[in-house]
Enzyme design. Sequence first.
Site, PDB file in Angstrom:
ATOM      1  N   GLU A 195      -7.998   7.259  10.405  1.00 10.37           N
ATOM      2  CA  GLU A 195      -8.301   7.366  11.203  1.00 10.37           C
ATOM      3  C   GLU A 195      -7.015   8.699  11.589  1.00 10.37           C
ATOM      4  O   GLU A 195      -6.840   9.984  12.138  1.00 10.37           O
ATOM      5  CB  GLU A 195      -8.091   6.915  13.442  1.00 10.37           C
ATOM      6  CG  GLU A 195      -8.919   5.823  13.037  1.00 10.37           C
ATOM      7  CD  GLU A 195      -8.619   4.523  12.289  1.00 10.37           C
ATOM      8  OE1 GLU A 195      -9.743   3.496  12.783  1.00 10.37           O
ATOM      9  OE2 GLU A 195      -7.679   4.116  10.992  1.00 10.37           O
ATOM     10  N   TYR A 255     -16.174  26.507  -1.622  1.00  6.67           N
ATOM     11  CA  TYR A 255     -16.054  24.727  -1.956  1.00  6.67           C
ATOM     12  C   TYR A 255     -14.505  24.949  -2.573  1.00  6.67           C
ATOM     13  O   TYR A 255     -14.187  23.128  -2.006  1.00  6.67           O
ATOM     14  CB  TYR A 255     -17.645  24.347  -1.629  1.00  6.67           C
ATOM     15  CG  TYR A 255     -17.914  24.999  -2.609  1.00  6.67           C
ATOM     16  CD1 TYR A 255     -17.618  24.351  -4.221  1.00  6.67           C
ATOM     17  CD2 TYR A 255     -18.976  25.057  -2.638  1.00  6.67           C
ATOM     18  CE1 TYR A 255     -17.867  25.025  -5.366  1.00  6.67           C
ATOM     19  CE2 TYR A 255     -19.885  26.011  -3.358  1.00  6.67           C
ATOM     20  CZ  TYR A 255     -19.532  25.563  -4.941  1.00  6.67           C
ATOM     21  OH  TYR A 255     -20.058  26.417  -6.135  1.00  6.67           O
ATOM     22  N   GLU A 279       0.417  -0.887   0.250  1.00  7.19           N
ATOM     23  CA  GLU A 279       0.212  -0.016  -0.106  1.00  7.19           C
ATOM     24  C   GLU A 279       1.152   1.002   0.322  1.00  7.19           C
ATOM     25  O   GLU A 279       0.603   2.592  -0.614  1.00  7.19           O
ATOM     26  CB  GLU A 279      -0.773  -0.205   1.231  1.00  7.19           C
ATOM     27  CG  GLU A 279      -1.511  -1.155   1.276  1.00  7.19           C
ATOM     28  CD  GLU A 279      -2.712  -0.817   2.349  1.00  7.19           C
ATOM     29  OE1 GLU A 279      -4.492  -0.356   2.094  1.00  7.19           O
ATOM     30  OE2 GLU A 279      -2.412  -1.168   3.502  1.00  7.19           O
ATOM     31  N   LYS A 290     -12.122   4.347   1.698  1.00  4.78           N
ATOM     32  CA  LYS A 290     -11.616   3.647   1.569  1.00  4.78           C
ATOM     33  C   LYS A 290     -12.536   2.341   0.697  1.00  4.78           C
ATOM     34  O   LYS A 290     -12.278   1.392   1.094  1.00  4.78           O
ATOM     35  CB  LYS A 290     -10.038   3.590   1.652  1.00  4.78           C
ATOM     36  CG  LYS A 290      -9.231   2.609   1.840  1.00  4.78           C
ATOM     37  CD  LYS A 290      -7.851   2.303   2.671  1.00  4.78           C
ATOM     38  CE  LYS A 290      -7.219   1.643   2.120  1.00  4.78           C
ATOM     39  NZ  LYS A 290      -5.448   1.244   3.105  1.00  4.78           N
TER      40      LYS A 290
END
Length: 119
Positions: A74, A54, A22, A99
């Site tokens: 997290e 935005y 990863e 994800k």
Amino acid sequence: MTDTVLIEGLAVDAVIGVYGWEREISQQLLIDLELAWDNLAPGESDDLSHALDYAAVCEVVVAHFRTHQPQLLEAAAEALAGKLREDFGVPWLRLVIRKPGAVPQARSVGVSIERGNRP
């Protein structure tokens, strides 16, 4: 004030994950944001300078993941929430990071956090 600005499904490519493979690839994250903002002034003036831009928020999110490569969702959420609150002065936000494809049996996995005091 209970107004918010919404950004949903912002697709961001990121290096994120705990496994070696990863750390060598880019994976797509989907980000949803709800940001506390008083929309009365921009609603009355129709002037972008009174609004939470935005497009600028999205640019900050994308740039953040170009320079930060956390292992955990997290950690990604905490760092991004802090960055957005600092850069845009929002008193409260809700942030969801998904994800997709991380767990084959699930469409996506993710985290949701709220930071600050909702007006």
